[in-house]
Design a protein around this motif. Structure first.
Motif, short mmCIF file in Angstrom:
data_model
loop_
_atom_site.label_atom_id
_atom_site.label_comp_id
_atom_site.label_asym_id
_atom_site.label_seq_id
_atom_site.Cartn_x
_atom_site.Cartn_y
_atom_site.Cartn_z
N PRO A 16 0.83 -1.25 0.04
CA PRO A 16 0.02 -0.04 0.03
C PRO A 16 0.88 1.46 0.05
CG PRO A 16 0.12 -0.92 2.17
CD PRO A 16 0.82 -1.85 1.17
N VAL A 17 1.72 1.43 -0.88
CA VAL A 17 2.77 2.30 -1.23
C VAL A 17 2.53 3.24 -2.54
CG1 VAL A 17 4.23 1.45 0.45
CG2 VAL A 17 4.43 1.07 -1.99
N ILE A 18 2.95 4.38 -2.58
CA ILE A 18 3.12 5.07 -3.97
C ILE A 18 4.15 4.26 -4.69
CG2 ILE A 18 3.86 7.10 -5.14
CD1 ILE A 18 3.65 8.59 -2.35
N ARG A 19 3.66 3.80 -5.87
CA ARG A 19 4.57 2.76 -6.69
C ARG A 19 3.88 2.75 -8.19
NH1 ARG A 19 1.20 -2.01 -7.07
NH2 ARG A 19 0.02 -2.14 -5.09
N THR A 20 4.95 2.39 -8.94
CA THR A 20 4.29 2.08 -10.19
C THR A 20 4.60 0.51 -10.51
OG1 THR A 20 6.88 2.17 -11.04
CG2 THR A 20 5.54 4.06 -11.28
N GLY A 21 3.76 0.07 -11.30
CA GLY A 21 3.51 -1.51 -11.42
C GLY A 21 3.04 -2.11 -10.33
N GLY A 22 3.06 -3.36 -10.34
CA GLY A 22 2.47 -4.55 -9.36
C GLY A 22 1.27 -4.49 -9.52
N VAL A 23 0.28 -4.91 -8.45
CA VAL A 23 -1.16 -4.82 -8.63
C VAL A 23 -1.95 -3.96 -7.91
CG1 VAL A 23 -2.74 -6.93 -8.02
CG2 VAL A 23 -0.69 -7.47 -8.45
N PRO A 24 -2.91 -3.54 -8.61
CA PRO A 24 -3.55 -2.55 -8.18
C PRO A 24 -4.55 -2.83 -6.78
CG PRO A 24 -4.72 -3.21 -10.12
CD PRO A 24 -3.23 -3.88 -9.79
N PHE A 44 -1.89 -2.23 -15.68
CA PHE A 44 -1.85 -1.26 -14.60
C PHE A 44 -0.51 -0.59 -14.43
CE2 PHE A 44 -0.70 -0.76 -10.00
CZ PHE A 44 -1.43 0.41 -9.71
N LEU A 45 -0.49 0.64 -14.29
CA LEU A 45 0.88 1.45 -14.53
C LEU A 45 1.29 1.93 -12.99
CD1 LEU A 45 0.33 3.63 -17.71
CD2 LEU A 45 1.22 1.45 -17.50
N ALA A 46 0.53 2.52 -12.27
CA ALA A 46 0.69 3.25 -11.07
C ALA A 46 -0.39 3.35 -10.13
CB ALA A 46 1.22 4.48 -11.46
N GLN A 47 -0.07 3.69 -8.77
CA GLN A 47 -1.05 4.05 -7.80
C GLN A 47 -0.45 5.38 -7.23
OE1 GLN A 47 -1.88 0.70 -5.28
NE2 GLN A 47 -0.27 0.97 -3.98
N HIS A 66 -7.43 10.15 -1.10
CA HIS A 66 -7.87 9.40 -2.41
C HIS A 66 -6.59 8.67 -2.97
CE1 HIS A 66 -11.05 12.43 -2.20
NE2 HIS A 66 -11.92 11.65 -2.37
N ILE A 67 -6.81 7.59 -3.77
CA ILE A 67 -5.72 7.01 -4.57
C ILE A 67 -6.35 7.03 -6.21
CG2 ILE A 67 -4.72 4.99 -5.15
CD1 ILE A 67 -4.86 4.15 -2.39
N LEU A 68 -5.31 7.51 -7.03
CA LEU A 68 -5.64 7.57 -8.41
C LEU A 68 -4.71 6.15 -8.97
CD1 LEU A 68 -6.94 9.36 -10.46
CD2 LEU A 68 -4.72 9.93 -11.16
N SER A 69 -5.58 5.28 -9.57
CA SER A 69 -4.92 4.21 -10.16
C SER A 69 -4.98 4.47 -11.75
CB SER A 69 -5.74 2.84 -9.76
OG SER A 69 -5.22 2.50 -8.39
N VAL A 70 -3.78 4.26 -12.29
CA VAL A 70 -3.85 4.48 -13.70
C VAL A 70 -3.61 3.20 -14.42
CG1 VAL A 70 -2.39 5.71 -15.41
CG2 VAL A 70 -2.90 6.85 -13.25
N PHE A 71 -4.48 2.99 -15.59
CA PHE A 71 -4.43 1.98 -16.41
C PHE A 71 -3.96 2.50 -17.97
CE2 PHE A 71 -6.40 0.40 -12.80
CZ PHE A 71 -6.24 -0.93 -12.60
N MET A 72 -3.24 1.48 -18.97
CA MET A 72 -3.36 1.88 -19.97
C MET A 72 -2.99 0.52 -21.04
SD MET A 72 -0.32 4.11 -21.87
CE MET A 72 1.21 2.96 -21.70
N CYS A 73 -3.78 0.47 -22.14
CA CYS A 73 -3.58 -0.66 -22.95
C CYS A 73 -2.28 -0.78 -23.36
CB CYS A 73 -4.86 -0.26 -24.19
SG CYS A 73 -4.70 -2.12 -25.37
N GLN A 74 -1.83 -2.06 -23.63
CA GLN A 74 -0.51 -2.46 -24.13
C GLN A 74 -0.47 -3.63 -25.00
OE1 GLN A 74 3.00 -0.50 -24.00
NE2 GLN A 74 1.02 0.66 -24.45
N ASN A 75 -1.71 -3.94 -25.24
CA ASN A 75 -1.80 -5.38 -26.09
C ASN A 75 -1.51 -5.03 -27.39
OD1 ASN A 75 -3.19 -6.84 -23.81
ND2 ASN A 75 -4.88 -5.31 -24.14
#
Length: 214
Positions: A16-24, A44-47, A66-75
């Protein structure tokens, strides 16, 4: 003053930390987002913490309102308009800072960044982002690439100002953070090759937004 986000080494992928990657970390009713173009699950990019201006920034996202969780398509990179805030190739979700748990990750698609990076926040007495990260690099004897972005403040645009309007109220969304691609090209995020991501939120409306430039 500029608050830099600096590489703090590998992090647990559910921390539960500020990070890029991992599981949201998400609320119970959350459903993993799908790309509007290819219909595949997004990466999933970052929280990131979203708090009142001037609030103390700690490493724990649970200290934030609040937490902002960022996702982006890379398929299929480059074909899903993942740089655009409203084309459906990315999504940013605004969650409360508590009551969250790791989500089940889809088994198909490109969903996880190759490395989970912990983030430290470093306040530098300099308003210009580029100058601030150079000063931090020199002061700490670390490469500039170890600066993973900026938290709050004013975005440092690579192109023109593209601050998005909230789809609910129409007002300009508040700047949350900007993200560099990463400290290591082998595990970095893809913002067009040397690009930068920009995350925004409208907390009254509970909306988030993301885009990138290169």
């Amino acid at each position: 003053m500029t608050t830099l986000m600096t590489y703090a080494g590998p992090a647990d992928d559910r921390a539960p930390v500020i990070r890029t990657g991992g599981v949201p970390l998400v609320p119970a009713a959350f459903t993993w987002p799908l790309c509007a173009t290819c219909s595949g699950p997004m990466m999933f990019l970052a929280q990131l913490p979203v708090d009142d201006p001037g609030a103390h920034v700690s490493g724990s996202v649970t200290d934030a309102r609040h937490i902002l969780s960022v996702f982006m398509c890379q398929n299929d990179p480059g074909l899903c308009e993942e740089w655009d805030p409203f084309a459906g190739g990315n999504q940013a979700f605004l969650f409360p800072g508590s009551g969250l748990a790791a989500v089940v990750v889809p088994t198909d698609g490109v969903t996880l960044v190759p490395e989970t990076c912990g983030i430290n926040c470093a306040a530098v007495d300099e308003d210009d982002y580029h100058t601030a990260r150079s000063q931090w690099s020199q002061a700490h004897g670390r490469p500039v690439r170890d600066v993973l972005g900026q938290l709050a403040g004013t975005p440092s645009w690579l192109q023109a100002d593209e601050t998005p309007a909230c789809p609910s109220c129409g007002r300009a969304m508040g700047f949350v953070a900007q993200l560099e691609e990463g400290h290591d090209h082998r595990t970095s995020m893809n913002f067009g090759g040397g690009g930068r991501g920009y995350a925004f939120a409208c907390t009254p409306c509970g909306k988030g937004s993301f885009l990138w430039q290169c």
